[in-house]
Design an enzyme around this catalytic site. Structure first.
Site, mmCIF file in Angstrom:
data_model
loop_
_atom_site.group_PDB
_atom_site.id
_atom_site.type_symbol
_atom_site.label_atom_id
_atom_site.label_comp_id
_atom_site.label_asym_id
_atom_site.label_seq_id
_atom_site.Cartn_x
_atom_site.Cartn_y
_atom_site.Cartn_z
ATOM 1 N N GLY A 44 0.767 -1.249 0.000
ATOM 2 C CA GLY A 44 0.000 0.000 0.000
ATOM 3 C C GLY A 44 0.793 1.291 0.000
ATOM 4 N N ASP A 103 -3.571 2.363 11.693
ATOM 5 C CA ASP A 103 -4.936 2.219 12.187
ATOM 6 C C ASP A 103 -4.851 1.854 13.679
ATOM 7 O OD1 ASP A 103 -7.778 1.925 11.722
ATOM 8 O OD2 ASP A 103 -7.508 -0.230 11.586
ATOM 9 N N PHE A 152 -13.239 3.494 6.230
ATOM 10 C CA PHE A 152 -12.353 2.552 5.546
ATOM 11 C C PHE A 152 -11.916 3.199 4.241
ATOM 12 C CE2 PHE A 152 -10.699 -0.967 3.223
ATOM 13 C CZ PHE A 152 -9.937 -1.579 4.207
ATOM 14 N N VAL A 153 -10.685 3.688 4.230
ATOM 15 C CA VAL A 153 -10.209 4.463 3.085
ATOM 16 C C VAL A 153 -9.586 3.572 2.012
ATOM 17 C CG1 VAL A 153 -9.934 6.719 4.164
ATOM 18 C CG2 VAL A 153 -8.173 5.013 4.493
ATOM 19 N N ASP A 159 -5.970 -0.529 -0.336
ATOM 20 C CA ASP A 159 -6.857 -1.483 -1.005
ATOM 21 C C ASP A 159 -8.060 -1.868 -0.155
ATOM 22 O OD1 ASP A 159 -5.195 -3.008 0.873
ATOM 23 O OD2 ASP A 159 -6.157 -4.769 -0.016
HETATM 24 P P1 IMP Z 1 -2.986 -1.630 11.983
HETATM 25 O O1 IMP Z 1 -2.094 -2.738 12.411
HETATM 26 O O2 IMP Z 1 -4.380 -1.787 12.541
HETATM 27 O O3 IMP Z 1 -2.430 -0.255 12.279
HETATM 28 O O4 IMP Z 1 -3.202 -1.783 10.449
HETATM 29 C C1 IMP Z 1 -2.362 -1.294 9.551
HETATM 30 C C2 IMP Z 1 -2.624 -1.817 8.151
HETATM 31 O O5 IMP Z 1 -4.002 -2.151 7.917
HETATM 32 C C3 IMP Z 1 -2.322 -0.716 7.184
HETATM 33 O O6 IMP Z 1 -0.967 -0.726 6.862
HETATM 34 C C4 IMP Z 1 -3.223 -1.054 6.024
HETATM 35 O O7 IMP Z 1 -2.576 -1.967 5.181
HETATM 36 C C5 IMP Z 1 -4.431 -1.693 6.652
HETATM 37 N N1 IMP Z 1 -5.519 -0.702 6.854
HETATM 38 C C6 IMP Z 1 -5.908 -0.114 8.005
HETATM 39 N N2 IMP Z 1 -6.924 0.727 7.821
HETATM 40 C C7 IMP Z 1 -7.187 0.702 6.495
HETATM 41 C C8 IMP Z 1 -8.133 1.408 5.656
HETATM 42 O O8 IMP Z 1 -8.954 2.245 6.089
HETATM 43 N N3 IMP Z 1 -8.082 1.109 4.334
HETATM 44 C C9 IMP Z 1 -7.201 0.199 3.804
HETATM 45 N N4 IMP Z 1 -6.303 -0.458 4.547
HETATM 46 C C10 IMP Z 1 -6.294 -0.213 5.872
#
Ligand code: IMP
Ligand code: MG
Length: 181
Positions: A44, A103, A152-153, A159
Site C-alpha cells: 500500500g 490504524d 475505511f479508506v 486497497d
Molecule cells: P494496523 O495494524 O491496525 O495499524 O493496520 C495497519 C494496516 O491495515 C495498514 O498498513 C493497512 O494496510 C491496513 N488498513 C488499516 N486501515 C485501512 C483502511 O482504512 N483502508 C485500507 N487499509 C487499511
C-alpha cells in the site's frame, strides 16, 4: 466480491503530492549527512513512497518489507506476520519505515520492535494517513501526511481486498459496504 460504492474524494493527488513535498523537505533536514534507509511497506505505501522519494534531495537506500495483520476484512486481526523481509544491512543506519496508514498501530508496533533488533541507529515512521481515533497499540508516527477519521479508506495504494489501489486519490467505502463484509 460485493459491489462497492466509493464515497467522496478525501484527498486529491495534488494535495497528497504537496504534503509529500513538505514531508520530504523535513526528512532531508532531519537526516542531513546521515545514512538513511527508506523501508516501504508492501504493497500500500508504494504511491506515497514514490512521492516522498521524488521530492527528497538527500541520497538514501531503498528497500521493502511486508507485514500484515489483515485478511480480507476491514479490521485488524491483531496477529502480525512478516511476509517479506529484506536482507539489507540495517546496522548503524537510520531506518524510516514508509507506511500507507496506521490504524490500530498493531502492525507497526510489532515491526518497530523487530527492526530495533537489527542494530539500526534509529527507527522512525512516515505514514501517509493516520487514524488516531482507532489506535489501541502504544504507537506514535513521526511524520504524518494527513489525519483521517474512522472510515475505511481506499485508493492511492490503499486497497479493499486487494482492489482499488490504483485510484489516483483517496476516498472511502460507503458504510453499507463495510457493514456487509
Ligand atoms: P494496523 O495494524 O491496525 O495499524 O493496520 C495497519 C494496516 O491495515 C495498514 O498498513 C493497512 O494496510 C491496513 N488498513 C488499516 N486501515 C485501512 C483502511 O482504512 N483502508 C485500507 N487499509 C487499511
Ligand atoms: Mg500497510
Amino acid at each position: 466480491m460485493a459491489k462497492t460504492t466509493i464515497g467522496k474524494v478525501l484527498f486529491t493527488r495534488e494535495q497528497i503530492e504537496q504534503r509529500a513535498k513538505e514531508i520530504a523537505a523535513e526528512i532531508d533536514k532531519d537526516y542531513e549527512g546521515e545514512d538513511l534507509i527508506l523501508l516501504g511497506t508492501l504493497k500500500g505505501s508504494v504511491p506515497w513512497l514514490v512521492d516522498i522519494m521524488k521530492y527528497m534531495k538527500n541520497d538514501f537506500k531503498l528497500d521493502f518489507i511486508s507485514a500484515s495483520s489483515y485478511g480480507s476484512s476491514t479490521s485488524s486481526s491483531g496477529v502480525v506476520k512478516i511476509k517479506f523481509d529484506p536482507d539489507i544491512n540495517m546496522y548503524n543506519s537510520h531506518i524510516l519505515v514508509v507506511e500507507d496508514i496506521v490504524d490500530s498501530g498493531n502492525t507497526l508496533k510489532y515491526l518497530m520492535n523487530k527492526l530495533a533488533d537489527r542494530g539500526p541507529k534509529s527507527v522512525k515512521v512516515c505514514t501517509m494517513l493516520n487514524k488516531e481515533s482507532r489506535r489501541t497499540a502504544d504507537f506514535h508516527a513521526d511524520y504524518v501526511g494527513f489525519e483521517v477519521e474512522d472510515l475505511f479508506v481506499v485508493g492511492y495504494g490503499l486497497d479493499y481486498d486487494q482492489r482499488l489501489r490504483g485510484l489516483p486519490y483517496i476516498s472511502y467505502l460507503e458504510e453499507e459496504d463495510v457493514e456487509a463484509l
